[in-house]
Design an enzyme around this catalytic site. Structure first.
Site, mmCIF file in Angstrom:
data_model
loop_
_atom_site.group_PDB
_atom_site.id
_atom_site.type_symbol
_atom_site.label_atom_id
_atom_site.label_comp_id
_atom_site.label_asym_id
_atom_site.label_seq_id
_atom_site.Cartn_x
_atom_site.Cartn_y
_atom_site.Cartn_z
ATOM 1 N N CYS A 117 2.379 -7.218 1.784
ATOM 2 C CA CYS A 117 3.149 -8.101 2.607
ATOM 3 C C CYS A 117 2.524 -7.868 4.110
ATOM 4 O O CYS A 117 2.484 -8.948 4.671
ATOM 5 C CB CYS A 117 4.597 -7.747 2.778
ATOM 6 S SG CYS A 117 4.933 -5.870 3.302
ATOM 7 N N CYS B 192 6.438 2.278 -0.072
ATOM 8 C CA CYS B 192 7.394 1.538 0.449
ATOM 9 C C CYS B 192 8.501 1.816 -0.585
ATOM 10 O O CYS B 192 9.769 2.110 -0.084
ATOM 11 C CB CYS B 192 6.873 -0.045 0.287
ATOM 12 S SG CYS B 192 8.423 -0.877 0.732
#
Length: 353
Positions: free
Chosen positions: A197, A99
């Site tokens: 997440c 990410c």
């Protein structure tokens, strides 16, 4: 100083909020931004709807504009899909590193520069400086070694570092919270997010089934002599070093040593078998932009929470690296990152093969 424009990546947590506060106090012209990455955000993970509200509130309280940029497609392609494919190949990926590489310092930095900002800032506990002797930017570890996050930033490039500010890296966590309290920021005492997440409950196997459409294929647990010790539920259900939940009666404690996607077996053995002195890594990034010309003495670590150990790194002709530790390391895991240091300087790293 002339007023420089900074886009602050704000997650809703205290660290990125404090980054914005510090930069405002230093005279930068700041605006805040958050990336919308995952449509199923859940409370307690990064970038949830509550986090966006907190980030927006802090930005407005500091007199900043606040943007939300939708990068769900890129996140799914570069992070979530890779997470699935790596697990299916028998490796254990680190999606936060992916990410950072693709989204925070890829997509968001691209947007910042396109919109006319001079810098991107984040709340990571690390530091950037410029070495006049080499004319190179350097990534330094955070002053607070307990919070140092240089491990997840090893893929940064010279271009990215030249446009990056990491203001909280000069402080420890208690000081950051104190500064946020004094400024009246609503998230001064907000707890840190811990979970991936898109796997908020930690059940990554269920995520692989539901999102990735992965059918778990049972196979054999085997020992070094090829003896079958039992049946496993599927390669993604296990990780290197695991002892509990194997369902094997071997008359002693046994551990996952290696997952073999080629024949769908999992090798089990003793704890001492988990220790090894060598690894190879691919997808290598040298922060200076250039690999060393010869083997180099470094310290290295293969997990975020690990203390680095003395080693020698040898560049290989195909761009990979070999890392040889002075002392054998436990449970080196394919798919994780090995990150290389010299004193305070982060040299780079790669993905363990």
């Amino acid at each position: 100083m002339s007023e420089k424009k900074v886009l602050v990546a704000m997650s809703g947590g205290v660290d990125s909020s404090a980054a914005a506060l510090l930069l405002r106090q230093q005279g930068y012209a700041c605006d805040g931004a958050m990336l919308r990455l995952y449509s199923g955000e859940t409370e307690g993970t990064c970038c949830s709807a509550d986090d966006a509200a907190d980030a927006r509130s802090v930005a407005y309280s500091l007199g900043m504009k606040f943007y939300v940029f939708n990068e769900t497609e890129r996140f799914a392609r570069d992070v979530m899909d890779r997470f699935v494919s790596e697990y299916c190949a028998g490796r254990t990926p680190n999606p936060c590193i992916d990410c950072n590489r693709c989204l925070k310092f890829g997509a968001l930095l691209e947007r910042a520069l396109l919109l006319g900002y001079d810098y991107l800032a984040t709340g990571h506990y690390a530091r950037v400086d410029f070495d006049a002797a080499t004319q190179k930017y350097r990534l330094l570890r955070g002053r607070d070694r307990h919070k140092d996050q240089s491990y997840v930033l090893y893929q940064l490039t010279q271009h990215q570092l030249s446009h990056l500010l990491l203001p909280v890296g000069e402080y420890d966590k208690p000081s950051i919270r104190d500064s946020a309290r004094q400024a009246g920021l609503l998230n001064a005492d907000k707890s840190d997010s811990q979970d991936i997440c898109f796997v908020p409950d930690g059940d990554y196997v269920q995520f692989l089934r539901e999102y990735g459409g992965v059918d778990l294929t049972p196979g054999d647990f085997v020992d070094r002599d090829g003896h079958v010790l039992g049946r496993h539920k599927g390669l993604p259900c296990y990780t290197t070093g695991q002892r509990k939940g194997l369902g094997v009666s071997a008359g002693k404690h046994v551990y996952v040593l290696r997952k073999n996607a080629a024949d769908n077996t999992i090798l089990l053995g003793d704890d001492q078998d988990l220790f090894t002195s060598d690894l190879t890594a691919n997808r290598v990034n040298w922060i200076s932009g250039e690999p060393p010309a010869a083997p180099l003495r470094v310290t290295a670590k293969t997990r975020y929470s690990q203390t680095e150990a003395a080693a020698t790194v040898t560049p290989l002709p195909d761009g990979r690296i070999r890392v040889t530790f002075d002392t054998p390391q436990r449970a080196i895991t394919a798919g994780q990152a090995v990150v290389l240091y010299q004193d305070e300087v982060t040299l780079g790293g790669g993905t363990i093969e």
